[in-house]
Design an enzyme around this catalytic site. Structure first.
Site, PDB file in Angstrom:
ATOM      1  N   HIS A  13       0.845  -1.203   0.000  1.00 16.70           N
ATOM      2  CA  HIS A  13       0.000   0.000   0.000  1.00 16.70           C
ATOM      3  C   HIS A  13       0.875   1.246   0.000  1.00 16.70           C
ATOM      4  CE1 HIS A  13       0.402   0.771   4.429  1.00 16.70           C
ATOM      5  NE2 HIS A  13       0.409  -0.549   4.543  1.00 16.70           N
ATOM      6  N   ASP A  68      -0.124   4.366   1.017  1.00 13.23           N
ATOM      7  CA  ASP A  68      -0.410   5.375   2.046  1.00 13.23           C
ATOM      8  C   ASP A  68       0.299   5.031   3.350  1.00 13.23           C
ATOM      9  OD1 ASP A  68      -2.200   3.117   2.353  1.00 13.23           O
ATOM     10  OD2 ASP A  68      -3.272   4.277   3.854  1.00 13.23           O
ATOM     11  N   GLU A  73      -5.061   2.074   2.772  1.00  9.14           N
ATOM     12  CA  GLU A  73      -5.066   0.811   3.525  1.00  9.14           C
ATOM     13  C   GLU A  73      -5.210   1.091   5.009  1.00  9.14           C
ATOM     14  OE1 GLU A  73      -3.311  -2.650   5.739  1.00  9.14           O
ATOM     15  OE2 GLU A  73      -2.739  -0.561   5.793  1.00  9.14           O
TER      16      GLU A  73
HETATM   17 ZN   LIG Z   1       0.964  -1.549   6.356  1.00  4.38          ZN
END
Ligand SMILES: [Zn+2]
Length: 377
Positions: A76, A78, A139
């Site tokens: 992810h 973010d 996420e």
């Molecule tokens: Zn993570």
């Protein structure tokens, strides 16, 4: 064969790009260019606008010249906050953040390790199956990007998420979770003048909560009421209260049963709370929002993806430890969609704190393992 200098520089660059959830655009820009240089084709979905992010989930395909089902890698883009002006510092081979921010090794260490593995595969002309790489947004906000993923873009039937702490650890099980929000409505009245004309929503909630099985139910199951809000003043019988909670279990039947017990406690106590006012019976009521937060992740030891990772680990004389996790991650969502995905440790530690760190040596080790896994896939 792994280039630790290249890993250091790659991590430094990524950590310097702030990418808190919902503001991942700069990171997406960087990654798009980076993966294009590596020969990847890059696509996005259009989820950002729906969930309030300035970016979208990214789908990358790296051809490898070997036939067979593609292998999915998931990370992810973010991070949690504080993530303003992150300043990575490398000292004695360990990255930390200079200030009070997080470092962002969660999940950038994983992204860096994938990039390094691809660099090595290319340098050494190692044939491999196609790689499908998904880099999700948001996420950290409850798997929001993954929950909106366009699975039609993916052909892989198995995959690896790089997103847990430690090294040489593989997560194959994680609980499923249900989340609920309940509003209980009673009847308002002056608490001193005519309390008998009121139905206290707080009292109903208290009775219901006292009946709920909460905390650790058994080794597979937990439950929690995590937030409660309601009432107006000490002299008013409260009309309304809302509470939020969750149930988690590694066992789907137990998850359903515990959720039912909580709902039943609420319904019974609301049902019992009634008064007769001017000859008319007045009832309390409730509204309940109950939904699946994330599905179960339960990849059996004999699953090909686990066999593959273990064979690669054994080849490097680094047997992988297979473990269960207590939390949900993007991997839960993939498993819910029929893609067998496990989670590989990336070397990051103390995540979600300003002491977050990752060593270059650990990123080298994970990249090395990843090359071996991909080579064998
Ligand atoms: Zn993570």
């Amino acid at each position: 064969m792994i280039n630790s200098q290249r890993i250091s520089e790659e991590f430094q660059r990524q950590a310097e790009i702030d990418s808190p959830s919902y503001r991942e655009a700069a990171m997406a820009d960087y990654l798009e260019k980076r993966f294009r240089v590596l020969g990847g084709s890059v696509e996005y979905d259009d989820v950002g606008a729906k969930i309030g992010s300035d970016s979208n989930n990214m789908y990358i395909r790296i051809p490898g010249g070997k036939n067979g089902d593609p292998l999915l890698l998931s990370v992810h883009m973010d991070t949690v906050t504080p993530a303003e002006n992150v300043e990575p510092v490398l000292k004695n081979g360990i990255f930390t953040s200079a200030g009070e921010t997080i470092l962002g090794a969660d999940d950038k260490a994983g992204i860096v390790e994938i990039i390094e593995a691809i660099e090595v595969l290319k340098e050494q002309n190692i044939p491999h199956v196609s790689l499908e790489i998904v880099i999700t947004i948001c996420e950290e906000q409850g798997l929001v990007g993954a929950k909106h993923l366009d699975f039609g873009r993916l052909q892989a039937k198995q995959g690896i998420a790089l997103d847990t702490t430690g090294v040489d650890i593989v997560i194959n099980r994680a609980p499923a979770a249900n989340r609920f929000k309940v509003d209980i409505f009673g009847l308002e009245a002056h608490a001193g003048v005519c309390p008998e004309q009121g139905i206290s929503a707080i009292e109903i909630a208290a009775r219901a909560i006292a009946r709920m099985p909460l905390g650790r139910i058994d080794e597979e199951t937990t439950a929690n009421v995590g937030k409660i809000e309601g009432g107006l003043a000490s002299n008013i019988v409260p009309r309304q209260i809302s509470l939020c909670g969750e149930v988690r279990s590694h066992n789907a039947d137990k998850l359903r049963l515990q959720t039912e017990l909580i709902v039943k406690a609420l319904e019974d106590e609301v049902d019992r709370a009634r008064i007769v006012l001017n000859g008319e019976t007045r009832h309390a009521s409730l509204t309940l929002e109950l939904h699946e937060d994330f599905p179960l992740m339960q990849v059996p030891p004999e699953a090909p993806i686990l066999q593959l990772i273990q064979a690669a680990g054994n080849h490097l004389s680094r047997p992988q430890e297979i473990r269960a996790a207590g939390g949900g991650s993007d991997a839960n969502i993939y498993n819910g969609q029929g893609i067998e995905m496990v989670i590989l440790a990336t070397g990051m530690s103390k995540v979600h704190t300003s002491n977050e760190q990752v060593s270059v040596e650990d990123m080298v080790r994970v990249s090395e393992l990843l090359v071996e896994i991909i080579r064998r896939a």
